[in-house]
Design a protein around this motif. Structure first.
Motif, short mmCIF file in Angstrom:
data_model
loop_
_atom_site.label_atom_id
_atom_site.label_comp_id
_atom_site.label_asym_id
_atom_site.label_seq_id
_atom_site.Cartn_x
_atom_site.Cartn_y
_atom_site.Cartn_z
N ALA A 41 -32.52 98.82 67.94
CA ALA A 41 -31.32 99.20 66.73
C ALA A 41 -30.51 97.73 66.46
O ALA A 41 -29.93 97.85 65.46
CB ALA A 41 -31.56 99.89 66.47
N LEU A 86 -34.32 82.40 73.77
CA LEU A 86 -33.14 82.90 72.30
C LEU A 86 -32.28 82.76 71.94
O LEU A 86 -32.19 81.78 70.97
CB LEU A 86 -34.23 84.51 71.63
N ARG A 130 -29.71 93.68 60.53
CA ARG A 130 -29.43 92.56 61.33
C ARG A 130 -27.93 92.81 60.29
O ARG A 130 -28.30 92.67 58.81
CB ARG A 130 -30.63 92.00 60.79
N ARG A 163 -32.80 78.88 56.21
CA ARG A 163 -34.17 78.50 57.08
C ARG A 163 -35.04 77.66 55.79
O ARG A 163 -34.87 78.20 55.33
CB ARG A 163 -34.65 79.21 57.57
N VAL A 210 -39.37 88.06 66.87
CA VAL A 210 -39.39 88.96 68.60
C VAL A 210 -38.83 89.71 67.84
O VAL A 210 -38.32 90.33 67.02
CB VAL A 210 -37.86 87.81 68.89
N ARG A 248 -36.51 93.28 68.15
CA ARG A 248 -34.95 93.90 69.14
C ARG A 248 -34.74 95.42 68.80
O ARG A 248 -35.34 95.65 68.05
CB ARG A 248 -34.22 92.90 68.77
N HIS A 272 -31.94 79.09 70.55
CA HIS A 272 -32.70 79.00 70.13
C HIS A 272 -33.77 77.95 70.24
O HIS A 272 -34.44 76.64 69.96
CB HIS A 272 -32.38 77.65 68.78
N GLU A 312 -34.25 76.12 61.27
CA GLU A 312 -32.70 76.01 60.60
C GLU A 312 -32.22 74.72 60.31
O GLU A 312 -32.15 73.36 60.65
CB GLU A 312 -31.60 76.13 62.01
N ARG A 372 -24.68 86.51 62.64
CA ARG A 372 -25.98 85.78 62.59
C ARG A 372 -26.22 85.72 63.09
O ARG A 372 -25.86 85.06 64.17
CB ARG A 372 -25.72 85.21 61.66
N ARG A 373 -27.89 86.02 63.71
CA ARG A 373 -28.19 86.18 64.02
C ARG A 373 -30.03 85.29 64.08
O ARG A 373 -30.23 85.01 63.06
CB ARG A 373 -29.07 86.61 65.76
N THR A 374 -30.52 83.91 64.88
CA THR A 374 -31.30 83.41 63.69
C THR A 374 -32.68 84.17 64.49
O THR A 374 -33.61 83.50 64.20
CB THR A 374 -30.94 81.74 65.04
N GLN A 375 -32.80 84.71 65.51
CA GLN A 375 -34.29 85.28 66.73
C GLN A 375 -34.23 86.70 66.86
O GLN A 375 -32.40 86.53 67.36
CB GLN A 375 -34.73 83.87 67.14
#
Lengths: 229, 138
Positions: free
Chosen positions: A87, A60, B27, A133, A83, A85, A63, A111, B135-138
């Protein structure tokens, strides 16, 4: 997009407690969904798997969303669909994978990679990115790592829309409005904009829903004028 | 001017307790860089405004700052030297209830180093432990 291999093992126990145990042991619960087309309606088969947390985090982090999932002696080409995650966004709790057919186009989100410095930014403007995206449809082998967006020619108050993006060969938009805004260059913020806070006056109180305002309450409380005879 | 709601259902509310983690608003969504709470607590409207001014002054018109918290909770207090009883005090200020994990501010359009330095100034204003999150993509 490169294909990476994810080694998994089937997990027999289901439920939150079993998943908790799994995570404590350094593994992550993974669900692999596969659509099977028979005579009747499409059936969705769910394989409950477990993968090394380290491997999943590595995948992950880079990417890599196109995976070759090895499980129970077989291999399937799959994409990451969701996915979960914790908190804080650090640890991965659960991953959903979907088996795909290498010969059929799939819907995918890629992306956008913004390249270059916009002309408007060089002259003091601010780059406002609205879309990061892009939903595309392509064969798995044709899915790019990212779609490049050149910003060099954008001046202040100029916009770039989805329809103006250059897509790689074999890639088409999927459920995207061509008029959708990707990026625009706004003028530099003025002093007034920077200083502007909420438009509330000092000591003011918000309106209470359902409670009559003071003047209405006073009018209601005042004695009614005597009726003319 | 500090933030406050325009309309509320009740003028005064009970203090309550901030439990658990932020499972929403945790997020970085709008910007490229964010500042995330690591503790639970209240952040008053004055502090939100002070942090906003600090960040905007540091950024000096570059990039864009997003405020991801809002003071929904009215907090009351009694005047000094008043005997106990006679009901609850009057609303004094407004505060945002923060759970660990909540993203408080975001910045877009500036390099990571600049955002980190802006957030370091913001962190000095905040009464909670915070950290920088990209920033996180996933």
């Amino acid at each position: 997009m490169k294909t990476k291999t994810l080694t998994t093992r089937p997990r027999a126990e289901r439920g939150s407690r079993a998943c908790l145990k799994l995570r404590r042991g350094g593994e992550i619960p993974v669900n692999l969904y596969k659509a099977t087309q028979g005579d009747g309606p499409t059936q969705l088969v769910n394989h409950a798997l477990a993968a090394s947390a380290y491997d999943v985090m590595q995948l992950l982090a880079h990417h890599d969303a196109l995976l070759e999932v090895a499980f129970g002696g077989g291999k399937e080409l799959a994409v990451v669909r969701e996915v979960q995650r914790d908190a804080f966004g650090d640890d991965v709790l659960h991953v959903d994978l979907q088996v795909i057919d290498a010969t059929k186009p799939i819907a995918f989100e890629v992306e956008l990679a913004f390249k270059g410095e916009a002309k408007g930014v060089r002259s003091g403007g601010r780059l406002m990115v609205q879309k990061r995206r892009l939903a595309i449809r392509a064969l798995p082998s044709a899915i790019p790592e990212s779609i490049e967006v050149r910003l060099d020619d954008l001046d202040i108050d100029q916009y770039l829309h989805v329809g103006e993006l250059t897509l790689p060969a074999g890639v088409e938009l999927d459920d995207e409005d061509p008029k959708g805004l990707v990026v625009h260059v706004a003028p530099a913020a003025t002093e007034a904009e920077l200083a502007a806070g909420a438009a509330a006056s000092e000591g003011a109180e918000p309106e209470v829903i359902g409670k009559p305002k003071e003047d209405e309450a006073a009018a209601a409380a005042a004695p009614a004028p005597p009726a003319k005879k | 001017m500090a933030l406050m709601p325009k309309r509320v259902k009740h003028r005064k509310v009970m203090r309550g307790s901030v439990r658990g983690f932020a499972h929403r608003g945790n997020r970085v969504v709008f910007g490229d860089h964010g500042i995330q709470a690591l503790e639970a607590g209240w952040i008053s409207a004055q502090v939100i405004e002070a942090a906003r001014i600090t960040a905007n002054r540091f950024l000096g018109g570059e990039g864009r700052l997003y405020i991801r918290l809002f003071p929904h909770k009215p907090l009351t207090s009694k005047p000094l030297e008043v005997r106990m009883g006679t009901g609850k005090g009057e609303p004094e200020y407004w505060a945002a209830e923060i759970r660990p994990g909540q993203v408080l501010y975001e910045i877009a359009g500036v390099p990571e180093e600049v955002a980190k330095r802006a957030f370091a100034r913001v962190a000095h204003k905040l009464p909670l432990k915070v950290r920088y999150v990209p920033r996180r993509t996933q």
